[in-house]
Design an enzyme around this catalytic site. Sequence first.
Site, PDB file in Angstrom:
ATOM      1  N   ARG A   1       0.811  -1.221   0.000  1.00  9.87           N
ATOM      2  CA  ARG A   1       0.000   0.000   0.000  1.00  9.87           C
ATOM      3  C   ARG A   1       0.845   1.271   0.000  1.00  9.87           C
ATOM      4  O   ARG A   1       0.485   2.275  -0.600  1.00  9.87           O
ATOM      5  CB  ARG A   1      -0.877  -0.025   1.262  1.00  9.87           C
TER       6      ARG A   1
ATOM      7  N   LYS B   1      10.210  -0.398  11.290  1.00 12.12           N
ATOM      8  CA  LYS B   1      10.323  -0.167  12.727  1.00 12.12           C
ATOM      9  C   LYS B   1       9.460  -1.168  13.480  1.00 12.12           C
ATOM     10  O   LYS B   1       8.447  -1.611  12.915  1.00 12.12           O
ATOM     11  CB  LYS B   1       9.949   1.272  13.109  1.00 12.12           C
TER      12      LYS B   1
ATOM     13  N   THR C   1       1.446  10.369  10.751  1.00 10.28           N
ATOM     14  CA  THR C   1       0.865   9.604   9.639  1.00 10.28           C
ATOM     15  C   THR C   1       0.337  10.477   8.503  1.00 10.28           C
ATOM     16  O   THR C   1      -0.571  10.050   7.786  1.00 10.28           O
ATOM     17  CB  THR C   1      -0.307   8.737  10.156  1.00 10.28           C
TER      18      THR C   1
HETATM   19  N1  LIG Z   1       6.813   2.803   9.000  1.00  9.63           N
HETATM   20  C1  LIG Z   1       5.524   2.812   9.194  1.00  9.63           C
HETATM   21  O1  LIG Z   1       4.868   3.861   9.207  1.00  9.63           O
HETATM   22  C2  LIG Z   1       4.798   1.510   9.354  1.00  9.63           C
HETATM   23  C3  LIG Z   1       3.415   1.423   9.239  1.00  9.63           C
HETATM   24  C4  LIG Z   1       2.794   0.173   9.363  1.00  9.63           C
HETATM   25  C5  LIG Z   1       3.578  -0.938   9.642  1.00  9.63           C
HETATM   26  N2  LIG Z   1       4.911  -0.803   9.770  1.00  9.63           N
HETATM   27  C6  LIG Z   1       5.776  -1.959  10.070  1.00  9.63           C
HETATM   28  O2  LIG Z   1       5.812  -2.768   8.911  1.00  9.63           O
HETATM   29  C7  LIG Z   1       5.877  -4.138   9.295  1.00  9.63           C
HETATM   30  C8  LIG Z   1       4.731  -4.878   8.634  1.00  9.63           C
HETATM   31  O3  LIG Z   1       3.513  -4.278   9.056  1.00  9.63           O
HETATM   32  P1  LIG Z   1       2.127  -4.492   8.242  1.00  9.63           P
HETATM   33  O4  LIG Z   1       1.083  -3.761   9.020  1.00  9.63           O
HETATM   34  O5  LIG Z   1       2.328  -4.179   6.828  1.00  9.63           O
HETATM   35  O6  LIG Z   1       1.972  -6.057   8.495  1.00  9.63           O
HETATM   36  P2  LIG Z   1       1.099  -7.244   7.875  1.00  9.63           P
HETATM   37  O7  LIG Z   1       0.891  -7.107   6.423  1.00  9.63           O
HETATM   38  O8  LIG Z   1      -0.073  -7.441   8.759  1.00  9.63           O
HETATM   39  O9  LIG Z   1       2.125  -8.410   8.184  1.00  9.63           O
HETATM   40  C9  LIG Z   1       3.372  -8.549   7.520  1.00  9.63           C
HETATM   41  C10 LIG Z   1       3.618 -10.028   7.269  1.00  9.63           C
HETATM   42  O10 LIG Z   1       3.744 -10.686   8.524  1.00  9.63           O
HETATM   43  C11 LIG Z   1       3.057 -11.912   8.531  1.00  9.63           C
HETATM   44  N3  LIG Z   1       2.028 -11.889   9.574  1.00  9.63           N
HETATM   45  C12 LIG Z   1       1.169 -10.904   9.859  1.00  9.63           C
HETATM   46  N4  LIG Z   1       0.363 -11.215  10.888  1.00  9.63           N
HETATM   47  C13 LIG Z   1       0.722 -12.455  11.244  1.00  9.63           C
HETATM   48  C14 LIG Z   1       0.266 -13.347  12.252  1.00  9.63           C
HETATM   49  N5  LIG Z   1      -0.710 -13.017  13.115  1.00  9.63           N
HETATM   50  N6  LIG Z   1       0.876 -14.550  12.337  1.00  9.63           N
HETATM   51  C15 LIG Z   1       1.872 -14.891  11.507  1.00  9.63           C
HETATM   52  N7  LIG Z   1       2.344 -14.075  10.535  1.00  9.63           N
HETATM   53  C16 LIG Z   1       1.782 -12.893  10.408  1.00  9.63           C
HETATM   54  C17 LIG Z   1       2.399 -12.062   7.170  1.00  9.63           C
HETATM   55  O11 LIG Z   1       3.202 -12.908   6.409  1.00  9.63           O
HETATM   56  P3  LIG Z   1       2.600 -14.180   5.626  1.00  9.63           P
HETATM   57  O12 LIG Z   1       1.654 -13.635   4.606  1.00  9.63           O
HETATM   58  O13 LIG Z   1       3.836 -14.790   5.049  1.00  9.63           O
HETATM   59  O14 LIG Z   1       1.924 -15.030   6.638  1.00  9.63           O
HETATM   60  C18 LIG Z   1       2.458 -10.679   6.552  1.00  9.63           C
HETATM   61  O15 LIG Z   1       2.703 -10.658   5.153  1.00  9.63           O
HETATM   62  C19 LIG Z   1       5.881  -4.164  10.835  1.00  9.63           C
HETATM   63  O16 LIG Z   1       7.205  -4.205  11.288  1.00  9.63           O
HETATM   64  C20 LIG Z   1       5.275  -2.827  11.208  1.00  9.63           C
HETATM   65  O17 LIG Z   1       5.739  -2.369  12.463  1.00  9.63           O
HETATM   66  C21 LIG Z   1       5.527   0.377   9.621  1.00  9.63           C
END
Ligand SMILES: NC(=O)c1ccc[n+]([C@@H]2O[C@H](COP(=O)([O-])OP(=O)(O)OC[C@H]3O[C@@H](n4cnc5c(N)ncnc54)[C@H](OP(=O)(O)O)[C@@H]3O)[C@@H](O)[C@H]2O)c1
Length: 321
Positions: A15, A95, A253
Amino acid sequence: MIRLGIVGCAEIAFRRFMPAVQNVDGIRAVAVAEEYDPSKLQMFKDTYGLETETKFSDLIEREDIDALYIPQPPALHFKWAQYALEHGKHVLVEKPSTLSLADTETLVKTAAEKNLALHENYMFRYHAQIREIQSIIASGRLGEVRLIRASFGFPLRAQNDFRYNKALGGGALLDAGGYTVKLASVLLGDTVKVDAARLYSLPGYEVDMMGSASLSDENGLTCQVGFGMDCHYQCMLEVWGSKAKLSTNRIFTAPPGFEPVAVIEDASGRDEVHLSADSHFEHSIERFVSAVSDQAVREENYREMVLQASLIEQIRQKNNS
Ligand SMILES: NC(=O)c1ccc[n+]([C@@H]2O[C@H](COP(=O)([O-])OP(=O)(O)OC[C@H]3O[C@@H](n4cnc5c(N)ncnc54)[C@H](OP(=O)(O)O)[C@@H]3O)[C@@H](O)[C@H]2O)c1
């Protein structure tokens, strides 16, 4: 041209990261890996034309990949960042960089020994509004700064979100809290330390769900931070001076195109200052690109990452004391 691989089909990668990286010079996303969900790989391929791998290690080891973006749940950041660094690849890690100061120091040591860029993606820090607010403070319009407050929190998300899962590195401190701590260190500078902190959970959750902390600089200037994952949405900075108070409510954000507004209140009334729209994700990637070729930027990034991990650790220690 830095050829980049994406370690996992995270929501943020799809996204936010992919639209941003396409606008940054000197870097190109080449491939993405996903180990569990082939439909997500297909989505990245169809939407962004990326090549695909079904093992993270195969992606990292590819000879046509120079750098990795790691948007995994926090508990997996250390493993894959260290693996990438050991294979001579630059790392842009989401992060929090890792779950502990010791692990972040290990990453930094490996990166420094190999002259590799290692950058933690607290992108809000690169939004123009941060510099503009710092300029307002420096101009004296608020008078002497007496207190800073920052809050970041949001209502409950889906119950399977990694943020509620201890083994995946969940918890309000590592998630929402990290942003407020980062802002405290940007505004208070290198001498920032934690004076007091409290974390608490809620029935049915295994991680900390809310928290607050008080940080200060060498002169005693204080920043109070609050963070949570089951609360009314807050994304706020308040700078309370001897002559006026500045507040703004999209400090962490602000999406591309959004024009943040700072409200300045003083004895004569209330003024709205329109700050610049900006794309902080692009600037964070630009910072990573410059770290690849500029040792001074690399070292500054290492230092910032270790400071951030140290403040998170201090909050845990104060909470337990
Ligand atoms: N810099 C920023 O502003 C910002 C904003 C949002 C997030 N982030 C960071 O980005 C990273 C990813 O965040 P996101 O919100 O994009 O995550 P997400 O899509 O929910 O998860 C990332 C990956 O982790 C695995 N995963 C997620 N939930 C899981 C669960 N309950 N059990 C097992 N595996 C799980 C999934 O892999 P599989 O599909 O392989 O299972 C998924 O593709 C995190 O470190 C977060 O802190 C940063």
